[in-house]
Design a protein around this motif. Structure first.
Motif, PDB file in Angstrom:
ATOM      1  N   SER A  60      64.479  54.862 -13.234  1.00 36.40           N
ATOM      2  CA  SER A  60      64.657  55.691 -14.392  1.00 36.40           C
ATOM      3  C   SER A  60      66.016  56.454 -14.144  1.00 36.40           C
ATOM      4  O   SER A  60      66.891  56.811 -14.774  1.00 36.40           O
TER       5      SER A  60
ATOM      6  N   GLN B 290      59.238  53.726 -10.228  1.00 33.05           N
ATOM      7  CA  GLN B 290      59.444  53.812 -11.621  1.00 33.05           C
ATOM      8  C   GLN B 290      60.476  55.221 -12.079  1.00 33.05           C
ATOM      9  O   GLN B 290      61.450  54.947 -12.877  1.00 33.05           O
TER      10      GLN B 290
ATOM     11  N   LEU C  47      62.185  53.663 -19.867  1.00 40.05           N
ATOM     12  CA  LEU C  47      61.265  54.297 -20.704  1.00 40.05           C
ATOM     13  C   LEU C  47      61.816  54.814 -21.833  1.00 40.05           C
ATOM     14  O   LEU C  47      62.834  55.210 -21.998  1.00 40.05           O
TER      15      LEU C  47
END
Length: 105
Positions: free
Chosen positions: A74, A70, A14
Motif C-alpha cells: 500500500s 500488504q 485497497l
C-alpha cells in the motif's frame, strides 16, 4: 547449472482508502509489532508460551507477515500516486541490486 525458482505474490490496491506516507508507516509499524508478538509468544520471549500446534503458529506468523506485506505494498501505491514513481521500474532496479549482491543468480 543453477535454476532460480521464483514465486509471485500479488497484493491488490485497497479501494476506498486515502492513506498518507505517515499513516501507512504507522500501520506498517503496527503490523510489524503484531508479527513480533506472535513470534515472541511462539518462542516464549514474552514470558508466555503459545499453546498452539506448530502448524497453527506458522499460519499465524504467515498471516501477520502478509499484513506487513500488504501494508508495505500500500505504501508503494501511495508513493506511486503521490510522486509519479514507476514502481515496476523500481522493482526491476531492486532485483538488479539483489543480483549484484549475489542473492540471485
Amino acid at each position: 547449472m543453477l535454476t532460480l525458482e521464483t514465486k509471485t505474490v500479488s497484493l491488490p490496491r485497497l479501494n476506498g482508502l486515502s492513506p498518507t506516507l505517515e499513516s501507512t508507516m504507522l500501520k506498517i509499524m503496527e503490523e510489524v509489532g503484531e508479527l513480533a508478538q506472535v513470534i515472541g509468544k511462539f518462542r516464549g520471549l514474552s514470558g508466555e508460551r503459545a499453546v498452539l500446534e506448530e502448524a497453527q503458529i506458522a499460519r499465524a506468523i504467515v498471516s501477520e507477515l502478509l499484513d506487513v506485506a500488504q501494508t508495505a505494498t500500500s505504501m508503494m501505491f501511495v508513493i506511486e500516486d503521490m510522486y509519479g514513481i514507476d514502481m515496476e521500474d523500481e522493482v526491476y532496479k531492486h532485483v538488479d541490486k539483489l543480483r549484484r549482491k549475489g542473492y540471485l543468480a
